[in-house]
Design a protein around this motif. Structure first.
Motif, PDB file in Angstrom:
ATOM      1  N   GLU A  53       1.074  -1.249  -0.036  1.00  0.00           N
ATOM      2  CA  GLU A  53      -0.107  -0.202   0.015  1.00  0.00           C
ATOM      3  C   GLU A  53       0.835   1.212   0.197  1.00  0.00           C
ATOM      4  O   GLU A  53       2.024   1.219   0.886  1.00  0.00           O
ATOM      5  CB  GLU A  53      -1.096   0.003   1.278  1.00  0.00           C
ATOM      6  CG  GLU A  53      -2.200   0.965   1.126  1.00  0.00           C
ATOM      7  CD  GLU A  53      -1.675   2.297   1.664  1.00  0.00           C
ATOM      8  OE1 GLU A  53      -2.258   3.267   1.070  1.00  0.00           O
ATOM      9  OE2 GLU A  53      -1.003   2.538   2.336  1.00  0.00           O
ATOM     10  N   SER A  54       0.431   2.137  -0.622  1.00  0.00           N
ATOM     11  CA  SER A  54       1.377   3.307  -1.124  1.00  0.00           C
ATOM     12  C   SER A  54       1.484   4.391   0.027  1.00  0.00           C
ATOM     13  O   SER A  54       2.959   4.463   0.324  1.00  0.00           O
ATOM     14  CB  SER A  54       0.577   4.148  -2.111  1.00  0.00           C
ATOM     15  OG  SER A  54      -0.439   4.734  -1.918  1.00  0.00           O
ATOM     16  N   TRP A  55       0.634   4.773   0.796  1.00  0.00           N
ATOM     17  CA  TRP A  55       1.133   5.807   1.899  1.00  0.00           C
ATOM     18  C   TRP A  55       1.550   5.003   2.902  1.00  0.00           C
ATOM     19  O   TRP A  55       2.552   5.816   3.687  1.00  0.00           O
ATOM     20  CB  TRP A  55      -0.327   6.632   2.134  1.00  0.00           C
ATOM     21  CG  TRP A  55      -0.565   7.552   1.154  1.00  0.00           C
ATOM     22  CD1 TRP A  55      -1.567   7.167   0.025  1.00  0.00           C
ATOM     23  CD2 TRP A  55      -0.068   8.733   0.766  1.00  0.00           C
ATOM     24  NE1 TRP A  55      -1.730   8.378  -0.774  1.00  0.00           N
ATOM     25  CE2 TRP A  55      -0.885   9.299  -0.296  1.00  0.00           C
ATOM     26  CE3 TRP A  55       0.891   9.544   1.495  1.00  0.00           C
ATOM     27  CZ2 TRP A  55      -0.417  10.408  -0.830  1.00  0.00           C
ATOM     28  CZ3 TRP A  55       1.066  10.927   0.935  1.00  0.00           C
ATOM     29  CH2 TRP A  55       0.322  11.254  -0.090  1.00  0.00           C
ATOM     30  N   THR A  56       1.409   3.927   3.275  1.00  0.00           N
ATOM     31  CA  THR A  56       2.148   3.279   4.525  1.00  0.00           C
ATOM     32  C   THR A  56       3.436   2.920   3.911  1.00  0.00           C
ATOM     33  O   THR A  56       4.352   3.209   4.739  1.00  0.00           O
ATOM     34  CB  THR A  56       1.176   1.905   4.682  1.00  0.00           C
ATOM     35  OG1 THR A  56      -0.107   1.955   4.744  1.00  0.00           O
ATOM     36  CG2 THR A  56       1.857   1.099   5.820  1.00  0.00           C
ATOM     37  N   LEU A 109       0.470  17.380  -7.202  1.00  0.00           N
ATOM     38  CA  LEU A 109       0.833  17.057  -8.485  1.00  0.00           C
ATOM     39  C   LEU A 109      -0.284  16.072  -9.217  1.00  0.00           C
ATOM     40  O   LEU A 109      -0.998  15.241  -8.479  1.00  0.00           O
ATOM     41  CB  LEU A 109       2.096  16.094  -8.524  1.00  0.00           C
ATOM     42  CG  LEU A 109       2.720  15.589  -9.759  1.00  0.00           C
ATOM     43  CD1 LEU A 109       4.124  15.107  -9.939  1.00  0.00           C
ATOM     44  CD2 LEU A 109       2.069  14.078 -10.021  1.00  0.00           C
ATOM     45  N   VAL A 110      -0.520  16.475 -10.310  1.00  0.00           N
ATOM     46  CA  VAL A 110      -1.564  15.634 -11.531  1.00  0.00           C
ATOM     47  C   VAL A 110      -0.860  14.976 -12.077  1.00  0.00           C
ATOM     48  O   VAL A 110       0.061  15.330 -12.807  1.00  0.00           O
ATOM     49  CB  VAL A 110      -2.621  16.976 -11.850  1.00  0.00           C
ATOM     50  CG1 VAL A 110      -3.735  16.112 -12.620  1.00  0.00           C
ATOM     51  CG2 VAL A 110      -3.361  17.845 -10.823  1.00  0.00           C
ATOM     52  N   GLY A 167       0.486  13.618  -5.182  1.00  0.00           N
ATOM     53  CA  GLY A 167       0.293  13.183  -6.474  1.00  0.00           C
ATOM     54  C   GLY A 167      -1.336  12.666  -6.429  1.00  0.00           C
ATOM     55  O   GLY A 167      -1.792  11.770  -5.646  1.00  0.00           O
ATOM     56  N   VAL A 168      -2.133  13.294  -7.535  1.00  0.00           N
ATOM     57  CA  VAL A 168      -3.588  12.929  -7.492  1.00  0.00           C
ATOM     58  C   VAL A 168      -3.861  12.531  -9.089  1.00  0.00           C
ATOM     59  O   VAL A 168      -3.197  13.217  -9.699  1.00  0.00           O
ATOM     60  CB  VAL A 168      -4.685  13.682  -6.892  1.00  0.00           C
ATOM     61  CG1 VAL A 168      -4.563  13.890  -5.493  1.00  0.00           C
ATOM     62  CG2 VAL A 168      -4.136  15.141  -7.648  1.00  0.00           C
ATOM     63  N   GLY A 169      -4.841  11.665  -9.343  1.00  0.00           N
ATOM     64  CA  GLY A 169      -5.284  11.510 -10.733  1.00  0.00           C
ATOM     65  C   GLY A 169      -6.592  11.010 -10.782  1.00  0.00           C
ATOM     66  O   GLY A 169      -7.092  10.724  -9.576  1.00  0.00           O
ATOM     67  N   SER A 191      -2.259   9.127  -6.610  1.00  0.00           N
ATOM     68  CA  SER A 191      -3.245   8.525  -5.813  1.00  0.00           C
ATOM     69  C   SER A 191      -4.651   8.518  -6.749  1.00  0.00           C
ATOM     70  O   SER A 191      -4.883   9.858  -7.062  1.00  0.00           O
ATOM     71  CB  SER A 191      -3.311   9.301  -4.490  1.00  0.00           C
ATOM     72  OG  SER A 191      -2.432   8.819  -3.411  1.00  0.00           O
ATOM     73  N   GLY A 192      -5.321   7.625  -6.835  1.00  0.00           N
ATOM     74  CA  GLY A 192      -6.424   7.548  -7.459  1.00  0.00           C
ATOM     75  C   GLY A 192      -7.434   8.344  -6.552  1.00  0.00           C
ATOM     76  O   GLY A 192      -7.657   8.252  -5.443  1.00  0.00           O
ATOM     77  N   ILE A 193      -8.225   9.334  -7.346  1.00  0.00           N
ATOM     78  CA  ILE A 193      -9.043  10.241  -6.447  1.00  0.00           C
ATOM     79  C   ILE A 193     -10.335   9.460  -5.903  1.00  0.00           C
ATOM     80  O   ILE A 193     -10.852   9.977  -5.028  1.00  0.00           O
ATOM     81  CB  ILE A 193      -9.447  11.392  -7.361  1.00  0.00           C
ATOM     82  CG1 ILE A 193      -9.997  12.482  -6.151  1.00  0.00           C
ATOM     83  CG2 ILE A 193     -10.390  11.105  -8.162  1.00  0.00           C
ATOM     84  CD1 ILE A 193      -8.631  13.129  -5.458  1.00  0.00           C
TER      85      ILE A 193
END
Length: 482
Positions: free
Chosen positions: A240-243, A359-360, A290-292, A262-264
């Motif tokens: 898992e990414s944020w962990t 970041l997008v 980062g968000v997408g 990160s998928g929104i």
């Protein structure tokens, strides 16, 4: 002199016996690329020197060559190459397949060929047969230049590298003569390694430490919950990414840390803001959010999440880009967006950074419009032309362009060829694999990244097919430290 060939290609060796063809080919090409009349003679006869099996060996050679070229595989034809009709057929096969075809002319002096032949313990050519070959070669070497090959090479003056490499020689020279700065980020996209989950924490720590030592400015992780099909299989180990970023914060001291992206739809957006703020505090102000748009529908279904229509996801992304800076700011004022309604935006501790970067990810027109309006950076894919096109859609507001690519870096061409042979999936043409991973030497990559910098890119994020090449990438990064 170095002569680079595209891959796939056809290489016809031509010259009398004992002129050095087989030795030259073995030094420059993987064994599975070479079609040798001697080896085929051993296959259909009593051994490589079984002259009685020559006719069958040559018939089989023609079949193998036809099949390999028909499948667009690099083919090095290691035989005498003295028969003009055979050479013509091989050239026609290459042209029909849309492949480059070169001849390599082994014009070894006759006395040297005779001396080598006399000293052979095996496969010694009868003297009269070698004399006949030398006569035939005197004719063939005059014919080769007019037969229509892409090139006729001299073996002593050529180093043939039959693989597609990134080639930006002029840009590499510009970077050497007038260096520009460029940031580098390492993207972690796979967590499979021999130690399995028991050794995963130590492996991730070692990768992070090596990345910092190599000079990377940032480490990014994909935000998914199982491996994506472009990289591997769904059941492969995937963190898992944020962990993971929280763990990396404790393993590193300098690099920025973020998701790419990160998928929104994956989290409550206000909760995402809290997660990013916490990472920023615990990392000493090194977080990037980062968000997408989120694209992986199968992942949503697997985890029981709704996968809204694209228009709804764009509305949610726009709300997120507006909400997150509010969460990271002072106070607790409410937020009312198109889809999101957050009555209380309390988020303490606030990020250490006065402005936590947003970041997008994405190159689509609607994504670029949102990035131009709200984001600090936008991450795009593609070649230099695609980057320039994206830059024209960002308007006047300062928004950094970043660029993500899979990148295979070799110390030199031999090292790169070996990496390609080792890493390419089964049944994938080496050329296609090399192209898919932007394969190149350190000099090639310096040129490629210089061109991206000239197109407006401020940071390149690279995913390495082989993390053991991190130390090699250090030589690329150092070229942009000005």
């Amino acid at each position: 002199m170095e002569h680079r060939l595209p891959s796939p290609c056809v290489v016809i060796l031509a010259g009398p016996g004992a002129s050095g063809k087989s030795t030259w080919a073995a030094e420059r090409f993987a064994a599975d690329l070479i079609v040798s009349s001697d080896r085929l003679r051993a296959l259909v006869g009593a051994g490589e020197d079984d002259i009685a099996a020559s006719a069958d060996a040559f018939a089989l050679l023609d079949v193998v060559v036809r099949q390999r070229i028909g499948r667009r595989l690099t083919t090095v034809i290691d035989t005498l190459g003295l028969d003009a009709e055979r050479r013509r057929r091989w050239l026609e096969l290459a042209r029909d397949a849309g492949m480059a075809c070169v001849a390599v002319a082994f014009d070894t002096p006759a006395e040297e060929c005779r001396r080598r032949n006399r000293e052979r313990a095996e496969k010694r050519i009868p003297a009269d047969a070698l004399t006949s070959q030398l006569r035939s070669w005197a004719v063939a070497k005059k014919e080769l230049p007019g037969e229509g090959y892409d090139d006729v090479l001299e073996p002593t003056a050529a180093r043939v590298v039959p693989t597609v490499f990134v080639e930006s020689t002029a840009a590499q020279a510009r970077q050497s003569e007038a260096p520009v700065g460029l940031r580098f980020g390492l993207q972690l996209s796979s967590y499979t390694h021999p130690a399995g989950r028991a050794g995963m924490a130590e492996w991730v720590r070692q990768v992070a430490e090596r990345a910092e030592a190599a000079g990377f400015d940032a480490i990014y992780v994909m935000d998914h919950f199982r491996q994506i099909p472009q990289v591997g299989r769904a059941w492969e180990d995937f963190l898992e990414s944020w962990t993971t970023l929280g763990y990396l914060a404790a393993c590193t001291t300098r690099v920025r840390l973020g998701t790419l992206v990160s998928g929104i739809t994956y989290r409550n957006v206000a909760h995402l803001g809290k997660i990013a703020a916490t990472l920023d505090v615990l990392s000493g102000g090194r977080a990037v959010c980062g968000v997408g748009l989120a694209w992986f529908e199968a992942e949503h279904k697997a985890y029981g999440w709704p996968f809204p229509p694209v228009g709804e996801r764009y509305a949610l992304l726009e709300d997120a880009l507006r909400l997150l800076p509010v969460l990271w700011g002072p106070g607790n004022k409410p937020f009312h967006g198109k889809l999101l309604d957050v009555p209380d935006t309390t988020c303490y501790p606030r990020p250490l950074q006065e402005h936590l970067p947003l970041l997008v990810g994405g190159s689509g027109p609607r994504t670029l419009r949102l990035a131009a309006r709200y984001a600090d950076a936008v991450n795009v894919f593609g070649d230099v032309a695609a980057v320039r096109k994206a830059a024209t859609r960002l308007g006047d507001r300062p928004v950094e362009l970043t660029h993500l690519s899979t990148t295979l870096v070799g110390k030199d061409h031999e090292d790169l060829d070996q990496l390609i042979r080792t890493l390419r999936p089964r049944n994938v043409n080496p050329a296609k694999y090399a192209e898919s991973v932007n394969a190149g030497t350190t000099d090639d990559q310096i040129g490629r990244f210089r061109e991206l910098s000239e197109a407006g890119v401020a940071e390149v994020m690279i995913s390495l097919p082989d993390l053991d090449t991190i130390d090699t990438v250090a030589d690329v990064i150092s070229a942009f430290r000005v």
